[in-house]
Write an enzyme that holds these catalytic residues in place. Structure first.
Site, short mmCIF file in Angstrom:
data_model
loop_
_atom_site.label_atom_id
_atom_site.label_comp_id
_atom_site.label_asym_id
_atom_site.label_seq_id
_atom_site.Cartn_x
_atom_site.Cartn_y
_atom_site.Cartn_z
CB SER A 63 32.36 4.79 19.69
OG SER A 63 33.34 5.70 20.19
CG ASP A 111 26.66 14.12 31.61
OD1 ASP A 111 26.47 13.42 32.63
OD2 ASP A 111 26.61 13.64 30.45
CD GLN A 169 34.62 6.50 27.51
OE1 GLN A 169 35.31 6.81 26.54
NE2 GLN A 169 33.72 5.55 27.45
CG HIS A 228 37.54 11.54 29.22
ND1 HIS A 228 36.85 10.90 28.21
CD2 HIS A 228 38.73 10.89 29.33
CE1 HIS A 228 37.59 9.92 27.73
NE2 HIS A 228 38.73 9.88 28.38
P1 OAD Z 1 31.14 8.46 21.05
O1 OAD Z 1 30.39 9.59 20.43
O2 OAD Z 1 32.40 8.03 20.44
O3 OAD Z 1 30.19 7.19 21.07
C1 OAD Z 1 28.86 7.30 21.49
C2 OAD Z 1 28.25 5.93 21.45
O4 OAD Z 1 26.94 6.05 21.96
C3 OAD Z 1 28.14 5.34 20.04
O5 OAD Z 1 28.71 4.04 20.06
C4 OAD Z 1 26.64 5.30 19.79
O6 OAD Z 1 26.24 4.13 19.06
C5 OAD Z 1 26.10 5.22 21.20
N1 OAD Z 1 24.74 5.72 21.38
C6 OAD Z 1 24.09 6.70 20.72
N2 OAD Z 1 22.85 6.86 21.22
C7 OAD Z 1 22.72 5.96 22.23
C8 OAD Z 1 21.68 5.64 23.15
N3 OAD Z 1 20.50 6.27 23.13
N4 OAD Z 1 21.90 4.64 24.06
C9 OAD Z 1 23.10 4.00 24.09
N5 OAD Z 1 24.10 4.26 23.25
C10 OAD Z 1 23.93 5.23 22.33
O7 OAD Z 1 31.31 8.81 22.61
P2 OAD Z 1 32.31 8.19 23.67
O8 OAD Z 1 32.61 6.76 23.36
O9 OAD Z 1 31.77 8.52 25.01
O10 OAD Z 1 36.41 12.75 25.40
O11 OAD Z 1 33.59 9.06 23.41
C11 OAD Z 1 34.71 8.95 24.24
C12 OAD Z 1 35.38 10.28 24.43
O12 OAD Z 1 35.61 10.92 23.20
C13 OAD Z 1 34.56 11.28 25.19
O13 OAD Z 1 34.65 11.11 26.59
C14 OAD Z 1 35.14 12.57 24.79
C15 OAD Z 1 35.25 12.31 23.31
O14 OAD Z 1 36.10 13.07 22.62
C16 OAD Z 1 36.75 13.93 25.91
O15 OAD Z 1 36.00 14.89 25.92
C17 OAD Z 1 38.12 13.97 26.48
#
Ligand code: OAD
Length: 227
Positions: A172, A89, A86, A104
């Protein structure tokens, strides 16, 4: 070769210094998502959107792959590895992963606003007003904004459905349709979910740890275990 599929999110790149989306008061780098990552924002304030993604691009280009990105590359010696990310980068690619699908979009590419098939690899960090595609339209970041279709979704569904092993890392699972992908792994697929804040998920082995620690550990386990 067994098919191993990775679904990664922002947590994958957190230890490379790139911020996640939902860990910071609902704001993304001091902006509300609606102000910078929607088609409406592009219509309302194009300069702000371009500048916002210029800043993200500068950050991405300065960031380096972390131990989790690097560990996944090693799996390719034993598995047919597909990465669905997702993330916008390019850290999976720069680590050396061969097969990466960006759900994305990609921050280091720009796209025509009249022909979505015209996508360009950017040579510099900056995309500015007046930068045009070969058909004369303003270029936009090659990003899927909120409220837009996810053109790669059907491909991603096919890839997940064929997995023998699925590893979900650092997401998440709050954003659809990407989050729905975890529901497509087959009955015999072995599923893992690595995230310090992972909620229990039926059929998944949960590993509540940072990607930089948990991914290299799981990778060495998968590389040494007998199939
Ligand atoms: P989120 O910010 O929703 O979730 C990030 C997740 O990473 C959380 O569950 C954290 O607990 C976890 N996390 C934090 N630090 C970590 C680490 N060191 N190792 C492993 N996990 C860690 O991000 P995404 O789920 O990627 O969309 O969000 C999905 C989409 O929402 C993104 O692709 C973006 C955003 O809006 C677009 O830009 C279209």
């Amino acid at each position: 070769m067994k098919k191993l599929v990775v679904l990664s999110g922002a947590g994958m790149s957190a230890e490379s210094g790139l911020r996640t989306f939902r860990d910071s008061d609902g704001l993304w780098e001091q902006h509300r998502i609606e102000d910078v990552a929607t088609p409406q924002a592009w219509i309302r304030n194009r300069a702000l959107v371009l500048e916002f993604y210029n800043q993200r691009r500068i950050q991405v280009m300065a960031a380096q792959p972390n131990p989790a990105h690097l560990a996944l590359v090693k799996l390719e010696s034993k598995y047919d590895v597909r990465i669905i990310t997702q993330n916008i980068d390019d850290l999976h690619e720069r680590a050396g992963s061969m097969n990466v699908l960006h759900l994305h979009g990609e921050i280091r590419k720009s796209r025509s606003t009249v022909d979505p098939l015209l996508v360009y690899q950017m040579k510099t960090e900056l995309l500015n007003e007046g930068d045009r595609c070969e058909k004369g339209s303003q270029l936009r970041p090659h990003i899927v904004w909120f409220g837009e279709m996810v053109p790669e979704l059907p491909n991603a569904v096919d890839i997940v459905a064929q997995a023998d092993i699925l590893i979900v890392i650092g997401t998440s699972l709050a954003v659809y349709p990407a989050a729905s992908l975890v529901g497509y792994s087959g009955i015999d697929c072995k599923n893992y979910y690595i995230d310090p804040n992972a909620n229990p998920m039926h059929g998944f082995q949960i590993i509540r740890n940072k990607a930089g620690i948990a991914v290299p550990e799981l990778v060495s386990e998968l590389l040494t275990q007998e199939d």
